[in-house]
Design an enzyme around this catalytic site. Sequence first.
Site, PDB file in Angstrom:
ATOM      1  CB  SER A 109      -0.887   0.044   1.242  1.00 27.59           C
ATOM      2  OG  SER A 109      -1.870  -0.929   1.161  1.00 27.59           O
ATOM      3  CG  ASP A 492      -4.631  -5.390   1.707  1.00 24.08           C
ATOM      4  OD1 ASP A 492      -3.747  -6.056   1.132  1.00 24.08           O
ATOM      5  OD2 ASP A 492      -4.448  -4.806   2.782  1.00 24.08           O
ATOM      6  CG  HIS A 496      -3.194  -8.875   4.645  1.00 24.26           C
ATOM      7  ND1 HIS A 496      -1.988  -9.286   4.131  1.00 24.26           N
ATOM      8  CD2 HIS A 496      -3.316  -7.556   4.320  1.00 24.26           C
ATOM      9  CE1 HIS A 496      -1.410  -8.247   3.517  1.00 24.26           C
ATOM     10  NE2 HIS A 496      -2.199  -7.200   3.609  1.00 24.26           N
TER      11      HIS A 496
HETATM   12  O1  LIG Z   1      -1.226  -4.459   6.567  1.00 19.95           O
HETATM   13  C1  LIG Z   1      -0.148  -3.966   6.220  1.00 19.95           C
HETATM   14  O2  LIG Z   1       0.544  -3.254   6.951  1.00 19.95           O
HETATM   15  C2  LIG Z   1       0.374  -4.251   4.822  1.00 19.95           C
HETATM   16  C3  LIG Z   1       0.983  -5.608   4.814  1.00 19.95           C
HETATM   17  O3  LIG Z   1       2.092  -5.649   5.646  1.00 19.95           O
HETATM   18  O4  LIG Z   1      -0.668  -4.189   3.902  1.00 19.95           O
HETATM   19  P1  LIG Z   1      -0.933  -2.854   3.034  1.00 19.95           P
HETATM   20  O5  LIG Z   1       0.375  -2.547   2.353  1.00 19.95           O
HETATM   21  O6  LIG Z   1      -1.988  -3.244   2.050  1.00 19.95           O
HETATM   22  O7  LIG Z   1      -1.348  -1.797   3.967  1.00 19.95           O
HETATM   23 MN   LIG Z   2      -2.835  -2.040  -0.032  1.00 22.24          MN
HETATM   24 MN   LIG Z   3      -2.194  -5.334   2.602  1.00 19.87          MN
END
Ligand SMILES: O=C(O)[C@@H](CO)OP(=O)(O)O
Ligand SMILES: [Mn+2]
Ligand SMILES: [Mn+2]
Length: 621
Positions: A109, A492, A496
């Site tokens: 992200s 997302d 996860h």
């Molecule tokens: O949850 C988070 O911190 C990341 C994965 O480590 O996900 P995202 O980059 O989509 O925020």
């Molecule tokens: Mn993301």
């Molecule tokens: Mn993520």
Amino acid sequence: MQPKGSSVPSKEEIYSHEIWIRFANLKRFDGMGSSWKLEDHPKLPKGKTIAVVVLDGWGEANPDQYNCIHVAQTPTMDSLKKGAPERWRLVRAHGTAVGLPTEDDMGNSEVGHNALGAGRIYAQGYKCILPTVQLDTRTLQAFLVGLINFDKNSLLKTSAKLVDLALASGKIYEGEGFKYIKECFDKGTLHLIGLLSDGGVHSRLDQLQLLLKGSSENGAKRIRVHILTDGRDVLDGSSVGFVETLEKDLANLRENGIDAQIASGGGRMYVTMDRYENDWGVVKRGWDAQVLGEAPHKFRNALEAVKTLRQEHKTNDQYLPPFVIVDENGKAVGPIVDGDAVVTFNFRADRMVMIAKSLEYENFDKFDRVRVPKIRYAGMLQYDGELKLPSHYLVSPPEIERTSGEYLVHNGIRTFACSETVKFGHVTFFWNGNRSGYFNPSMEEYVEIPSDSGITFNVQPKMKALEIAEKARDAILSRKFDQIRVNLPNGDMVGHTGDIEATVVACKAADEAVKIILDAIEQVGGIYVVTADHGNAEDMVKRNKSGKPELDKSGNIQILTSHTLQPVPIAIGGPGLAAGVRYRKDVPDGGLANVAATVMNLHGFVAPSDYETTLIEVVDN
Ligand SMILES: O=C(O)[C@@H](CO)OP(=O)(O)O
Ligand SMILES: [Mn+2]
Ligand SMILES: [Mn+2]
């Protein structure tokens, strides 16, 4: 037009330097590039309401049973796909396309939203862009002198890359931040707190290893590591291996006379690494273990801790409960006390801001800290430039300036941004180049919808998608805004968790949210841009090189909780889109950084010349 003077290189020499000049950002080019005014687009009109929708974790992959986007009912996204190739295409969202070190790096992200918002790629090889405009001699001279004095290291790079460079060159130990914490090394302990994995999204094991070695060589005599187990950017269960590796390194240090140990731990989603103030309880659990040396679980070593907690508590790496390591008398081996130094070694900001506040702020009311030790604290980076938080750091963060959000506000675009808490900073902070707050409060409104807290999102896979869509719809219909930007987190956040069934529900919910927003755009005669920041939900299984699901020792598939290397879709459309607009065919490798120029065009502007090129062209019908 060759300027005179021996210190000035020829044009050919400059080309041979192959330096990527962010021309518009070089403020020393007196009079050049300092204007915020964007040129009018020769063909596209202004005044259209544009919805920019980012589906978090929504990539494109082969349709099979582990592709939750394929399995889910997603009629709206499916219908957009029919616009290919003129109004639907794929863009790259991982690796070098978003400034990451290698093509094996999955998207995330931070880099995804940075690229989307800033319209440029950082940390790439260098390429030289000379101004194409006619320059007067004085300006050209200034440009060339600027080029000579140009410090390559000040070029924008992703945080991870900047840390790599600082560690490799040893410069990290000469910087202000390290000197500041070093003052404690004689009498105090150095505490290192962060995510223990090689996921490369928030931190990297090899960086921790180098920091341990370098700190001990630079005077640290007593070191305590406070680990946060991952299982989100890497396979669940991999924490055991990472702890083994770290323990070996610490044993080596001990052989060399350094008193080095793991002092505490916990899973990243349950201990310390909350973000955007969704649940301070997470940070408190970390504080209790790391600072106070108190936790519900006590072990003599971290390997035993991780293995036992995984087995007996049936928790995964992400959600391991907090534990402290104790000595033979049951006393915590490494609470943080007066005179100690603390480093949070994650490079990515969002999940470090809260702990940084708790370690740094004198006035703090988010939870009872009980005891506030007088420490010297430094972040691996400064996590929030606006808040100057933390005030000491080992590596200077990337400077991402002149983002599309700032340009557009300067050009009269009224902006509305919205997501729920867990992704709120993505469409604001990351989008705006890791900058919190408004550029111009009278032109912008950022709305945060509170996320559920204290649950894993497979329990509520619809999350706040509907609420976000309704807020966006209302903002569109109010006609008070020119750009309405949202992040829909479902693919997302639920992806996860590794829960395939829930992720299917999540994808459906996100698709329904897109429909609500598109319907509103239809009503106001606007334009939509629907895209994603990286893959996740489209592939939920670890695969071998030929793409087949990989089985573990017991013959079970291995669930993939992490992001992916897949490209993401981008669709444009809506009644406001001029008839001749279509995707160009000459940007086949287009990535997320090409989206900013595209959106600027749709607002009726030409993007700044240092932006990655637009994805669209306008053909006469
Ligand atoms: O949850 C988070 O911190 C990341 C994965 O480590 O996900 P995202 O980059 O989509 O925020
Ligand atoms: Mn993301
Ligand atoms: Mn993520």
